[in-house]
Scaffold this active site. Structure first.
Site, PDB file in Angstrom:
ATOM      1  N   PRO A  22     -78.750  17.376  82.095  1.00 24.21           N
ATOM      2  CA  PRO A  22     -78.252  18.580  82.748  1.00 24.21           C
ATOM      3  C   PRO A  22     -79.031  18.867  84.037  1.00 24.21           C
ATOM      4  O   PRO A  22     -80.135  18.345  84.207  1.00 24.21           O
ATOM      5  CB  PRO A  22     -78.498  19.681  81.717  1.00 24.21           C
ATOM      6  CG  PRO A  22     -78.935  19.022  80.480  1.00 24.21           C
ATOM      7  CD  PRO A  22     -79.374  17.650  80.799  1.00 24.21           C
TER       8      PRO A  22
ATOM      9  N   THR B   1     -83.488  19.538  85.041  1.00 23.41           N
ATOM     10  CA  THR B   1     -84.377  19.117  83.960  1.00 23.41           C
ATOM     11  C   THR B   1     -85.491  18.211  84.459  1.00 23.41           C
ATOM     12  O   THR B   1     -86.260  17.687  83.660  1.00 23.41           O
ATOM     13  CB  THR B   1     -83.594  18.385  82.856  1.00 23.41           C
ATOM     14  OG1 THR B   1     -82.689  17.486  83.466  1.00 23.41           O
ATOM     15  CG2 THR B   1     -82.848  19.357  81.986  1.00 23.41           C
TER      16      THR B   1
ATOM     17  N   LYS C 245     -85.143  15.425  86.817  1.00 24.94           N
ATOM     18  CA  LYS C 245     -84.801  14.026  87.108  1.00 24.94           C
ATOM     19  C   LYS C 245     -85.393  13.576  88.443  1.00 24.94           C
ATOM     20  O   LYS C 245     -86.002  12.511  88.535  1.00 24.94           O
ATOM     21  CB  LYS C 245     -83.274  13.829  87.105  1.00 24.94           C
ATOM     22  CG  LYS C 245     -82.664  14.107  85.748  1.00 24.94           C
ATOM     23  CD  LYS C 245     -81.176  13.885  85.724  1.00 24.94           C
ATOM     24  CE  LYS C 245     -80.392  14.891  86.526  1.00 24.94           C
ATOM     25  NZ  LYS C 245     -80.455  16.257  85.990  1.00 24.94           N
TER      26      LYS C 245
ATOM     27  N   HIS D 197     -73.206  50.288  69.979  1.00 21.49           N
ATOM     28  CA  HIS D 197     -72.719  48.914  70.138  1.00 21.49           C
ATOM     29  C   HIS D 197     -73.859  47.909  69.916  1.00 21.49           C
ATOM     30  O   HIS D 197     -73.740  46.977  69.130  1.00 21.49           O
ATOM     31  CB  HIS D 197     -72.134  48.751  71.551  1.00 21.49           C
ATOM     32  CG  HIS D 197     -71.529  47.419  71.823  1.00 21.49           C
ATOM     33  ND1 HIS D 197     -70.168  47.219  71.877  1.00 21.49           N
ATOM     34  CD2 HIS D 197     -72.086  46.206  72.046  1.00 21.49           C
ATOM     35  CE1 HIS D 197     -69.933  45.946  72.113  1.00 21.49           C
ATOM     36  NE2 HIS D 197     -71.074  45.304  72.239  1.00 21.49           N
ATOM     37  N   GLU D 198     -74.985  48.161  70.582  1.00 21.42           N
ATOM     38  CA  GLU D 198     -76.106  47.211  70.476  1.00 21.42           C
ATOM     39  C   GLU D 198     -76.717  47.224  69.075  1.00 21.42           C
ATOM     40  O   GLU D 198     -77.040  46.182  68.526  1.00 21.42           O
ATOM     41  CB  GLU D 198     -77.180  47.518  71.529  1.00 21.42           C
ATOM     42  CG  GLU D 198     -76.735  47.305  72.964  1.00 21.42           C
ATOM     43  CD  GLU D 198     -76.095  45.961  73.203  1.00 21.42           C
ATOM     44  OE1 GLU D 198     -76.496  44.965  72.566  1.00 21.42           O
ATOM     45  OE2 GLU D 198     -75.159  45.881  74.034  1.00 21.42           O
TER      46      GLU D 198
ATOM     47  N   HIS E 220     -74.677  45.107  66.754  1.00 20.01           N
ATOM     48  CA  HIS E 220     -75.025  43.675  66.796  1.00 20.01           C
ATOM     49  C   HIS E 220     -76.279  43.404  65.964  1.00 20.01           C
ATOM     50  O   HIS E 220     -76.312  42.526  65.119  1.00 20.01           O
ATOM     51  CB  HIS E 220     -75.357  43.237  68.234  1.00 20.01           C
ATOM     52  CG  HIS E 220     -74.169  43.099  69.121  1.00 20.01           C
ATOM     53  ND1 HIS E 220     -73.088  42.324  68.799  1.00 20.01           N
ATOM     54  CD2 HIS E 220     -73.910  43.603  70.351  1.00 20.01           C
ATOM     55  CE1 HIS E 220     -72.211  42.386  69.783  1.00 20.01           C
ATOM     56  NE2 HIS E 220     -72.680  43.155  70.742  1.00 20.01           N
TER      57      HIS E 220
ATOM     58  N   ASP F  88     -68.550  39.578  74.178  1.00 16.60           N
ATOM     59  CA  ASP F  88     -68.680  39.214  72.759  1.00 16.60           C
ATOM     60  C   ASP F  88     -67.427  38.489  72.286  1.00 16.60           C
ATOM     61  O   ASP F  88     -67.500  37.506  71.549  1.00 16.60           O
ATOM     62  CB  ASP F  88     -68.855  40.462  71.891  1.00 16.60           C
ATOM     63  CG  ASP F  88     -70.035  41.309  72.342  1.00 16.60           C
ATOM     64  OD1 ASP F  88     -70.957  40.730  72.937  1.00 16.60           O
ATOM     65  OD2 ASP F  88     -70.021  42.527  72.102  1.00 16.60           O
TER      66      ASP F  88
HETATM   67  P1  ADP Z   1     -82.926  17.666  88.598  1.00 15.86           P
HETATM   68  O1  ADP Z   1     -83.129  16.569  89.566  1.00 15.86           O
HETATM   69  O2  ADP Z   1     -82.909  17.218  87.166  1.00 15.86           O
HETATM   70  O3  ADP Z   1     -81.747  18.560  88.882  1.00 15.86           O
HETATM   71  P2  ADP Z   1     -85.417  18.580  89.651  1.00 15.86           P
HETATM   72  O4  ADP Z   1     -86.262  17.425  89.354  1.00 15.86           O
HETATM   73  O5  ADP Z   1     -84.931  18.728  91.042  1.00 15.86           O
HETATM   74  O6  ADP Z   1     -84.181  18.643  88.656  1.00 15.86           O
HETATM   75  O7  ADP Z   1     -86.190  19.897  89.207  1.00 15.86           O
HETATM   76  C1  ADP Z   1     -86.143  21.077  89.943  1.00 15.86           C
HETATM   77  C2  ADP Z   1     -87.421  21.858  89.780  1.00 15.86           C
HETATM   78  O8  ADP Z   1     -87.557  22.315  88.446  1.00 15.86           O
HETATM   79  C3  ADP Z   1     -88.644  21.035  90.032  1.00 15.86           C
HETATM   80  O9  ADP Z   1     -89.005  21.075  91.372  1.00 15.86           O
HETATM   81  C4  ADP Z   1     -89.697  21.692  89.155  1.00 15.86           C
HETATM   82  O10 ADP Z   1     -90.295  22.776  89.808  1.00 15.86           O
HETATM   83  C5  ADP Z   1     -88.893  22.236  87.999  1.00 15.86           C
HETATM   84  N1  ADP Z   1     -88.932  21.343  86.824  1.00 15.86           N
HETATM   85  C6  ADP Z   1     -87.856  20.773  86.233  1.00 15.86           C
HETATM   86  N2  ADP Z   1     -88.219  20.043  85.153  1.00 15.86           N
HETATM   87  C7  ADP Z   1     -89.553  20.140  85.057  1.00 15.86           C
HETATM   88  C8  ADP Z   1     -90.519  19.590  84.147  1.00 15.86           C
HETATM   89  N3  ADP Z   1     -90.162  18.821  83.127  1.00 15.86           N
HETATM   90  N4  ADP Z   1     -91.820  19.898  84.345  1.00 15.86           N
HETATM   91  C9  ADP Z   1     -92.179  20.689  85.367  1.00 15.86           C
HETATM   92  N5  ADP Z   1     -91.332  21.227  86.255  1.00 15.86           N
HETATM   93  C10 ADP Z   1     -90.016  20.973  86.123  1.00 15.86           C
END
Ligand code: ADP
Length: 522
Positions: free
Chosen positions: A125, A128, A130, A345-346, A349, A422
């Site tokens: 996603p 994360t 990458k 309401h809250e 839940h 909801d």
């Molecule tokens: P992607 O390429 O998966 O979309 P990025 O590598 O560009 O994500 O991550 C964006 C920012 O989120 C990074 O610059 C960092 O600050 C933060 N980040 C994301 N994952 C991590 C992680 N596992 N550890 C530390 N920082 C993270």
């Protein structure tokens, strides 16, 4: 003057007359001016243009530099990104460590005759880490890092993208060993559909990429990393052995991962010593690394706003809520009746959640309106990681979603628009139970919906007949209705608690899970 008899008449009249000869271009000169010069000029300009158009060396670069790859090159310095900066994601790091080892001593691999995968696909996603991981590989191996986004290859003119690919690989081979990183590779790597009028430019670019990847041997020291969050849309030619044959999943962090990521980012800001990162990580369930980084930064900003020299626990907790639900809307003025409705309401839940087994404990309830439009919310936090949900747990969750509306019905004998979110969530869950999780008796374990986009919101498409769709709709209604009735029953059984808790929430506006449990348990 066209008058053939003029000379005769002039002679006859005895006038004295003469003729002046206007100097004309010699025939040779006129040939030069009218014929040769334009041709020479034409060829000259043509040559000049083509010199600009074509690369002086190999014909790689195209019009006015448009075919240049423009790849950003990071030659790693000592402060480059390392694996230690990427928190969590241990499996991904393990997978990539081999590449680092290869770049450190390729000899070891060459001796045995092993060749490295040419391409590694990082899938997961958004946010994360990458891109971070790719940079960290380059940082650990201490090699140059070329980075380009898939969309940067796609140009207005057919052939430009392909030329950029050639240029990128030429540069990479010169700098080998090195890492080439192509972000969002799905922009060029989408399946070729073979239909008329497809995107020629994209397909040519993809073809060129495939050719380049075949063109160099596995041991040249160029490793291509690519990232995507739609792996299912990639052309199979791209993922076959010899190209991007290794796939490294980079998933959303689990509880421990989230805690580590928070700590990594908290090192960059000033935080109080007693901050409980475990608790923050629990609250931020489902957040990506990028969101966690954002939460930490938001906390620092909040600390500055309130004039404190460092961020504390409440800053971090509040910034999670900002990321989930937006800022507090201080100037939203609810009428007294509306405020009572939101409070009931809250509590509805929370009470339904608390009276069922296997529900996540209530962490916080608030009726302070947020900029996202939420007039209040109940935050439930899981104790640890949760990878599976049972049928009963999902049913309880649906009941909890309907609890808000149920409270309004039980107390005010009417319903308001406050339950729209909801309703959406409850329907989604009920639908998934029937169409994807095989949790209905009538359809057994038959898939009636397939997820088309695993990492981006999980869009689904129906794969069943019209009659079945009608039946599914009928069952969804029945399922939600059952849970709604259950919620009404729970609240009617605990009417005194509902009143007491709602009154308390109305007065305090925000209450913690402990306060809630105290009143509930008398
Ligand atoms: P992607 O390429 O998966 O979309 P990025 O590598 O560009 O994500 O991550 C964006 C920012 O989120 C990074 O610059 C960092 O600050 C933060 N980040 C994301 N994952 C991590 C992680 N596992 N550890 C530390 N920082 C993270």
């Amino acid at each position: 003057m066209n008058d053939p008899l003029l000379v005769e008449r002039l002679n006859a009249s005895g006038a004295i007359f003469g003729q002046e000869i206007v100097e004309e271009m010699s025939p040779l000169m006129s040939i030069v001016v009218y014929w040769i010069l334009p041709v020479v000029l034409f060829i000259g300009i043509g040559q000049l243009m083509s010199k600009k158009l074509m690369n002086k060396g190999g014909g790689n670069r195209m019009m006015f530099g448009m075919g240049n790859s423009n790849a950003k090159v990071y030659v790693q310095s000592s402060e480059g990104i390392h694996f230690a900066d990427v928190a969590g994601e241990d499996e991904a790091k393990e997978n990539l460590a081999e590449i680092v080892d290869y770049l450190h001593n390729p000899g070891k691999y060459r001796e045995i005759g092993a060749s490295m995968p040419k391409g590694v696909l990082l899938v997961g996603p958004p946010g994360t880490g990458k891109t971070m991981l790719a940079k960290a590989v380059a940082g650990e191996a201490n090699v140059p890092f070329f980075s380009m986004s898939g969309s940067e290859f796609v140009e207005m003119f057919v052939g430009m993208g392909a030329s950029k690919v050639r240029d990128l690989f030429r540069q990479a081979k010169e700098k080998a060993p090195c890492i080439v990183f192509i972000d969002e590779i799905d922009a060029i790597g989408k399946k070729r559909d073979g239909q008329m009028g497809g995107n020629d430019e994209r397909e040519q670019t993809l073809n060129q990429l495939l050719t380049e990847m075949d063109g160099f041997e596995g041991n040249t020291g160029v490793i291509i990393l690519a990232a995507t969050n739609r792996p299912e849309s990639l052309d199979p030619a791209l993922t076959r052995p010899g190209r991007f044959d290794q796939r490294v999943p980079v998933e959303l962090p689990d509880l421990k991962g989230r805690e580590d990521i928070l700590k990594v980012h908290a090192r960059k800001i000033k935080v109080a010593d007693d901050v409980d990162f475990h608790q923050i990580a629990r609250m931020a369930s489902g957040a990506s690394g990028a969101e966690l980084a954002n939460i930490v930064n938001e906390a620092a900003l909040r600390a500055v706003r309130s004039g404190r020299p460092f961020a504390n626990q409440s800053d971090l907790e509040e910034s999670i809520e900002v990321v989930i639900a937006g800022y507090q809307k201080k100037n939203a003025i609810l009428t007294d009746q509306e405020k009572w409705t939101v409070a009931y309401h809250e509590i509805g839940h929370a009470l339904v959640a608390a009276c069922q087994t296997q529900s996540a404990p209530v962490q916080k309830i608030t009726i302070i309106p947020r900029t996202s439009g939420a007039l209040g919310y109940t935050m439930q936090v899981e104790e640890g990681n949760k990878y599976l949900m049972t049928k009963e747990e999902i049913e309880n969750k649906i009941a909890t979603y309907t609890g808000g509306r149920a409270a309004e019905e039980v107390v005010f004998n009417t319903s308001s628009t406050g339950a729209s979110n909801d309703i959406e969530q409850a329907t989604k869950l009920a639908r998934s139970m029937i169409t994807r999780y095989g949790m209905s008796k009538d359809f057994d374990m038959v898939a009636m919906e397939t997820t088309t986009n695993q990492y981006l919101g999980g869009d689904t498409s129906l794969t069943c007949s019209m009659e079945t769709q009608t039946e599914i709709d009928r069952q969804v209604v029945a399922l939600v209705r059952r849970q709604h009735q259950k919620a009404v029953q729970i609240l009617t059984d605990h009417l005194d608690k509902l009143h007491a808790l709602s009154k308390y929430l109305y007065e305090k506006e925000t209450i913690t899970g402990e306060e809630f449990m105290e009143i509930l348990n008398g």
